[in-house]
Structures are given as C-alpha cells and as structure tokens.
Design an enzyme around this catalytic site. Structure first.
Site, PDB file in Angstrom:
ATOM      1  N   ASN A 101       0.880  -1.163   0.000  1.00  0.00           N
ATOM      2  CA  ASN A 101       0.000   0.000   0.000  1.00  0.00           C
ATOM      3  C   ASN A 101       0.922   1.219   0.000  1.00  0.00           C
ATOM      4  O   ASN A 101       1.424   1.626   1.045  1.00  0.00           O
ATOM      5  CB  ASN A 101      -0.890  -0.052   1.240  1.00  0.00           C
ATOM      6  CG  ASN A 101      -1.868   1.102   1.295  1.00  0.00           C
ATOM      7  OD1 ASN A 101      -1.796   2.037   0.504  1.00  0.00           O
ATOM      8  ND2 ASN A 101      -2.785   1.042   2.240  1.00  0.00           N
ATOM      9  N   ARG A 155      -2.471  -2.078  -3.590  1.00  0.00           N
ATOM     10  CA  ARG A 155      -3.673  -1.271  -3.430  1.00  0.00           C
ATOM     11  C   ARG A 155      -3.548  -0.080  -4.381  1.00  0.00           C
ATOM     12  O   ARG A 155      -2.580   0.676  -4.310  1.00  0.00           O
ATOM     13  CB  ARG A 155      -3.786  -0.762  -1.999  1.00  0.00           C
ATOM     14  CG  ARG A 155      -4.930   0.192  -1.840  1.00  0.00           C
ATOM     15  CD  ARG A 155      -4.964   0.792  -0.471  1.00  0.00           C
ATOM     16  NE  ARG A 155      -6.134   1.628  -0.332  1.00  0.00           N
ATOM     17  CZ  ARG A 155      -6.139   2.801   0.278  1.00  0.00           C
ATOM     18  NH1 ARG A 155      -5.037   3.272   0.830  1.00  0.00           N
ATOM     19  NH2 ARG A 155      -7.238   3.501   0.371  1.00  0.00           N
ATOM     20  N   HIS A 185     -12.622   2.748  -0.410  1.00  0.00           N
ATOM     21  CA  HIS A 185     -12.624   1.743   0.662  1.00  0.00           C
ATOM     22  C   HIS A 185     -13.267   0.438   0.174  1.00  0.00           C
ATOM     23  O   HIS A 185     -13.795  -0.342   0.970  1.00  0.00           O
ATOM     24  CB  HIS A 185     -13.416   2.199   1.903  1.00  0.00           C
ATOM     25  CG  HIS A 185     -12.792   3.305   2.691  1.00  0.00           C
ATOM     26  ND1 HIS A 185     -13.550   4.272   3.307  1.00  0.00           N
ATOM     27  CD2 HIS A 185     -11.511   3.608   2.968  1.00  0.00           C
ATOM     28  CE1 HIS A 185     -12.758   5.122   3.943  1.00  0.00           C
ATOM     29  NE2 HIS A 185     -11.506   4.741   3.742  1.00  0.00           N
ATOM     30  N   ARG A 222     -11.739  15.377   6.997  1.00  0.00           N
ATOM     31  CA  ARG A 222     -12.527  15.748   5.809  1.00  0.00           C
ATOM     32  C   ARG A 222     -13.953  16.091   6.203  1.00  0.00           C
ATOM     33  O   ARG A 222     -14.530  15.445   7.071  1.00  0.00           O
ATOM     34  CB  ARG A 222     -12.562  14.588   4.811  1.00  0.00           C
ATOM     35  CG  ARG A 222     -11.234  14.332   4.157  1.00  0.00           C
ATOM     36  CD  ARG A 222     -11.308  13.148   3.199  1.00  0.00           C
ATOM     37  NE  ARG A 222     -10.112  12.338   3.353  1.00  0.00           N
ATOM     38  CZ  ARG A 222     -10.061  11.024   3.181  1.00  0.00           C
ATOM     39  NH1 ARG A 222     -11.134  10.355   2.827  1.00  0.00           N
ATOM     40  NH2 ARG A 222      -8.935  10.378   3.358  1.00  0.00           N
ATOM     41  N   ASP A 260      -8.616  12.757  16.084  1.00  0.00           N
ATOM     42  CA  ASP A 260      -8.643  11.395  16.607  1.00  0.00           C
ATOM     43  C   ASP A 260      -9.860  11.230  17.519  1.00  0.00           C
ATOM     44  O   ASP A 260     -10.021  11.971  18.493  1.00  0.00           O
ATOM     45  CB  ASP A 260      -7.350  11.121  17.387  1.00  0.00           C
ATOM     46  CG  ASP A 260      -7.211   9.646  17.731  1.00  0.00           C
ATOM     47  OD1 ASP A 260      -8.208   9.036  18.177  1.00  0.00           O
ATOM     48  OD2 ASP A 260      -6.106   9.105  17.556  1.00  0.00           O
ATOM     49  N   ASN A 308     -13.686   0.145  17.581  1.00  0.00           N
ATOM     50  CA  ASN A 308     -13.241   0.418  18.947  1.00  0.00           C
ATOM     51  C   ASN A 308     -14.123   1.333  19.778  1.00  0.00           C
ATOM     52  O   ASN A 308     -14.095   1.258  21.005  1.00  0.00           O
ATOM     53  CB  ASN A 308     -11.833   1.024  18.907  1.00  0.00           C
ATOM     54  CG  ASN A 308     -10.818   0.041  18.366  1.00  0.00           C
ATOM     55  OD1 ASN A 308     -10.619  -1.022  18.939  1.00  0.00           O
ATOM     56  ND2 ASN A 308     -10.198   0.376  17.245  1.00  0.00           N
ATOM     57  N   GLU A 336      -8.202  -5.220   5.012  1.00  0.00           N
ATOM     58  CA  GLU A 336      -8.023  -4.868   3.600  1.00  0.00           C
ATOM     59  C   GLU A 336      -6.844  -5.625   2.974  1.00  0.00           C
ATOM     60  O   GLU A 336      -6.890  -5.996   1.811  1.00  0.00           O
ATOM     61  CB  GLU A 336      -7.832  -3.343   3.468  1.00  0.00           C
ATOM     62  CG  GLU A 336      -9.128  -2.602   3.755  1.00  0.00           C
ATOM     63  CD  GLU A 336      -8.959  -1.111   3.997  1.00  0.00           C
ATOM     64  OE1 GLU A 336      -8.603  -0.724   5.129  1.00  0.00           O
ATOM     65  OE2 GLU A 336      -9.184  -0.330   3.065  1.00  0.00           O
TER      66      GLU A 336
HETATM   67  P1  ADP Z   1      -7.143   4.629   8.559  1.00  0.00           P
HETATM   68  O1  ADP Z   1      -8.320   5.283   7.931  1.00  0.00           O
HETATM   69  O2  ADP Z   1      -5.960   5.516   8.680  1.00  0.00           O
HETATM   70  O3  ADP Z   1      -6.857   3.223   8.069  1.00  0.00           O
HETATM   71  P2  ADP Z   1      -8.086   3.358  10.995  1.00  0.00           P
HETATM   72  O4  ADP Z   1      -9.169   2.535  10.434  1.00  0.00           O
HETATM   73  O5  ADP Z   1      -6.899   2.675  11.577  1.00  0.00           O
HETATM   74  O6  ADP Z   1      -7.591   4.506  10.047  1.00  0.00           O
HETATM   75  O7  ADP Z   1      -8.729   4.296  12.117  1.00  0.00           O
HETATM   76  C1  ADP Z   1      -7.945   5.221  12.803  1.00  0.00           C
HETATM   77  C2  ADP Z   1      -8.813   6.015  13.731  1.00  0.00           C
HETATM   78  O8  ADP Z   1      -9.534   5.127  14.593  1.00  0.00           O
HETATM   79  C3  ADP Z   1      -8.033   6.903  14.677  1.00  0.00           C
HETATM   80  O9  ADP Z   1      -7.759   8.150  14.096  1.00  0.00           O
HETATM   81  C4  ADP Z   1      -8.967   7.031  15.845  1.00  0.00           C
HETATM   82  O10 ADP Z   1      -9.799   8.164  15.630  1.00  0.00           O
HETATM   83  C5  ADP Z   1      -9.831   5.812  15.798  1.00  0.00           C
HETATM   84  N1  ADP Z   1      -9.617   4.919  16.938  1.00  0.00           N
HETATM   85  C6  ADP Z   1      -8.671   3.983  17.090  1.00  0.00           C
HETATM   86  N2  ADP Z   1      -8.796   3.378  18.287  1.00  0.00           N
HETATM   87  C7  ADP Z   1      -9.846   3.952  18.906  1.00  0.00           C
HETATM   88  C8  ADP Z   1     -10.501   3.797  20.169  1.00  0.00           C
HETATM   89  N3  ADP Z   1     -10.071   2.907  21.068  1.00  0.00           N
HETATM   90  N4  ADP Z   1     -11.561   4.583  20.434  1.00  0.00           N
HETATM   91  C9  ADP Z   1     -11.994   5.491  19.552  1.00  0.00           C
HETATM   92  N5  ADP Z   1     -11.433   5.685  18.353  1.00  0.00           N
HETATM   93  C10 ADP Z   1     -10.371   4.939  18.036  1.00  0.00           C
END
Ligand code: ADP
Length: 408
Positions: free
Chosen positions: A14, A101, A190, A251, A292, A344, A394
């Site tokens: 990727n 990817r 996605h 975004r 985040d 999560n 993925e």
């Molecule tokens: P990407 O789109 O970069 O692949 P991910 O699917 O790994 O991202 O998601 C990343 C986001 O998931 C983080 O920016 C965060 O906002 C959120 N995240 C990760 N762990 C937790 C958690 N325990 N609680 C809430 N949000 C979480």
C-alpha cells in the site's frame, strides 16, 4: 528430485505519497508472515518498522531503523532486505504475486487486474482523478516490478467494489456532457473493506452473501458507508473523490458545493486552499481541533463543548446515512461497524443506533461494551436488524483477490 514448491505467498503493498505499508501473507492458511511500514520517505527522519511473524526472525520481534530513505525505490529495497534477512525474500519461489492497493480505477478497472504496460499507462491516466494517491501507487508497482520482473503484479482497486452502483445513483445531476467530458461521477472508495466486511457479515449471520442486505459503516480516519444488496454494492457515500459523505477525521464529508464558490468569491481563497481546507482541516479536526476520535471522546467526556459538537455532528451524519440506506435497500439484515472508530468506539456505535428502533435497530449494551478483535453481534435479541462489529482486513482481501487471479 527438486521438491515442487507451491507458490502461495502474496506481498501486499500500500504505497502512499510518503509511506509504504506492507504485509506478506501465506494464502495456504491466510496467515501473516511479516508486516511493516516505511514512513516519512524523502525526509531525513524516515523510519522503517519491520515485524517478522514467522520463520527464524519471528522470535526477535519488531525491528526499527531510522535515517534518510530517499524515495520509494530505496524504501522498497530496504523492505526487500528486511524480508530477505528473515528468509522471506522477494526471490523466494513461494511468492506468487505482489498485490498493490490502487486507489482509483476510474470506470476502466472494475476487478483486480494483472499489471502490464497498458494497464500501468491507464492507471497513470487516472492520476487527475486521484492526484494524491495514484502516483504513489504507480511508483510502487514500477519499483516492485524492477525488483523481480517475473512476478505478477496485481492491481486491486479501491473503487472496484462500487462499480455495480446503478447509474442513477452513480451520476450527479449535472450537465451530462460536462460530466462525461471530465469523468465526473460517484466512484466510491474503501471498496476492499466494504467487500470483505459485507461478505463477513453474511458469514456471521450464517447465510449466503446473496441472501443478505447489509449497510457497512467503515469508520476510520477516512469514513464511508455503503449499501450492499445480496453481495452487490448498490450505493456508497464517497464520490468522485474520498471527500463526500460522512464526517471524517479531517474531511468535511457532504457540504453544499456553493460553500466552495462562497469561499472563493467572498473569502478570496484559491482552489488549492479550499481543497486543503475541506480535505485536511475539516471534519472532527475542523469542528474541535482534534481528528482522533479517542481525543474527541475524552474531551467531550470532560464537558468540552466543541468536542461535544464534533461528536454530535459525526453521529448525526451517520444516522442520516443509516436512514437513507435503509430506504435504498428496503430490507436491511445487518448494519456493520468497522475500521478504527467502528471497531473500537462503543460510544459511537451506541449513539449512532440510538433512537432508530423504528428502523429495527437496537443494541445489547453489554455486548456493545465488549472489546474484541473478533467479528461479533451487538444487537439486542429482539431487534429485527442485526448490528455487528467486524474488524476489516483490507490486506487479506487484496492478497486473496490477487492470489485468486494468478492461480485461477
Ligand atoms: P485509517 O483510515 O488511517 O486506516 P483506521 O481505520 O486505523 O484509520 O482508524 C484510525 C482512527 O480510529 C483513529 O484516528 C482514531 O480516531 C480511531 N480509533 C482507534 N482506536 C480507537 C478507540 N479505542 N476509540 C476510539 N477511536 C479509536
């Protein structure tokens, strides 16, 4: 006699503009042999983190190196050296393919494709549609090919799963000739995640994918929703680019397009400035200063008003899409949460489903609170629609699609 080697490994790459994420998988049992990433390519502080998960190197755990890595070629060579040190090198006869990817496949690529010169040229032609992503994807393919020319390079497109979205949903209601001339339509992104998760949802329900209607909510840094009828995607929230739809980390998702004219005419912002504003400084970040979800939840929990507003806006948009896609599908069997936030953040799942009992949605609070890496149901027993959490994968999906193509 030389033993017959069955090539069952796939290296998944990727390639981003300044990073390369990779995984080496063995498709004989879908296991991971090594994972890693190179980041800050082109800077003085590049970093490579490599983790062998099988073979003699596995016991040693993660290895990390920092220092300048000039470009993608140097990055992939460094990755190849790390894999070779673990006896998992690119020269292995067990390697069947490299799966790449590729973000944008336009209308041309609707399935995984073995890359030849013509395909590579077509992916290059799509760069205007994905200026941030496709160039790095092309570079990744070129470098991987130069490292081992005889190996099939398979492009797996983020847009492909959405190619089945009907024309009336994929078209924007704008002048048809202009749309045609500039390839303006909904492509969706996605796709490997939506494909994997919607199939896994059917498996979790113990039914064939063809019998199940699913709303998939992929909530990561980027976020998108899709409506999948009987295994076929019929609607998705991202559009010409990954900017449309849900509120995301940075975004905006849906805005009135006239916001752009207003900011240009009244605010004097340039097109590039507005692009950057909507893609990089909006969403949760724009509303409260944090992208985040963990930070947003923590601050909202402490009573911070802008974090609360960001959370509420995020949830409100999600609910609108759940409602809209329920209408699109007519009958919904499952709503599935996936990716970083979806997997999560139990608070997000709870808030998104709250008040939707009329749509057949209700959670089992205890099941929702459980933290797990396994696919699981979190809906209340009496609920008409199943609600599930399914970790996306993925890389496994890309490897599986690439492997199926080169071994069929
Ligand atoms: P990407 O789109 O970069 O692949 P991910 O699917 O790994 O991202 O998601 C990343 C986001 O998931 C983080 O920016 C965060 O906002 C959120 N995240 C990760 N762990 C937790 C958690 N325990 N609680 C809430 N949000 C979480």
């Amino acid at each position: 006699m030389t033993p017959i080697v069955t090539a069952s490994r796939v290296l998944v790459l990727n390639s981003g503009s300044s990073s390369v994420k990779y995984q080496l998988l063995d498709m004989a049992d879908s296991s991971r042999l090594a994972v890693g990433l190179v980041e800050r390519i082109g800077e003085q502080t590049s970093r490579l983190v490599h983790e062998p998960l099988a073979g003699p190197g596995a016991a040693g755990g993660k290895r990390e190196q920092t220092g300048p890595i000039a470009d993608h070629e140097a990055a992939l060579k460094a990755v190849a050296a790390e894999l070779a040190a673990d006896g998992l090198g690119l020269d292995s006869p067990e390697l069947a393919a490299v799966g790449h990817r590729v973000v944008h496949g336009g209308t041309r690529f609707t399935r995984p494709t073995v890359v030849d010169e013509e395909v590579l040229a077509e992916i290059r032609n799509l760069i205007p549609l994905a200026p941030l992503h496709n160039p790095a994807n092309v570079t990744g393919i070129e470098v991987a090919r130069s490292l081992r020319a005889d190996l099939p390079q398979v492009a797996v497109f983020d847009t492909a799963f959405h190619a089945t979205v009907p024309e009336y949903a994929a078209r924007y209601a704008i002048d048809a000739a202009t749309a045609q001339k500039y390839a303006v339509r909904r492509y969706g992104f996605h796709g490997t995640s939506h494909a994997y998760v919607s199939r896994a949802a059917a498996a979790l329900l113990g039914k064939p994918a063809a019998d199940v209607n699913v709303i998939v909510l992929h909530l990561g840094n980027g976020a998108s929703a899709s409506a999948v009828r009987g295994g076929v995607c019929v609607e998705t929230s991202m559009g010409l680019t990954p900017l449309e739809g849900l509120v995301m980390g940075t975004r905006s998702g849906d805005v009135d397009p006239a916001v752009v004219f207003h900011l240009a005419r009244v605010g004097g912002l340039s097109v590039d400035e507005i692009d950057s504003l909507l893609n990089k400084k909006s969403g949760l970040l724009g509303l409260c200063g944090d992208n985040d979800m963990r930070e947003v939840l923590r601050r909202a929990g402490e009573g911070d008003e802008s974090a609360r507003l960001a959370f509420d806006a995020y949830i409100h948009r999600l609910k609108k899409y759940i409602g809209a896609y329920t209408a699109v599908l007519g009958r919904v069997d499952a709503v599935v949460f996936t990716a970083g936030v979806g997997e999560n953040a139990h608070q997000v799942r709870e808030a998104a489903v709250e008040g939707l009992a009329e749509l057949g949605l209700a959670l089992d609070a205890r099941a929702n609170a459980v933290r797990s890496a396994e696919p699981r149901l979190i809906s209340a027993e009496h609920a008409r629609v199943a609600v599930a959490v399914i970790p996306t994968d993925e890389e496994l999906e890309i490897a599986a699609q690439a492997y199926a193509l080169v071994t069929r």
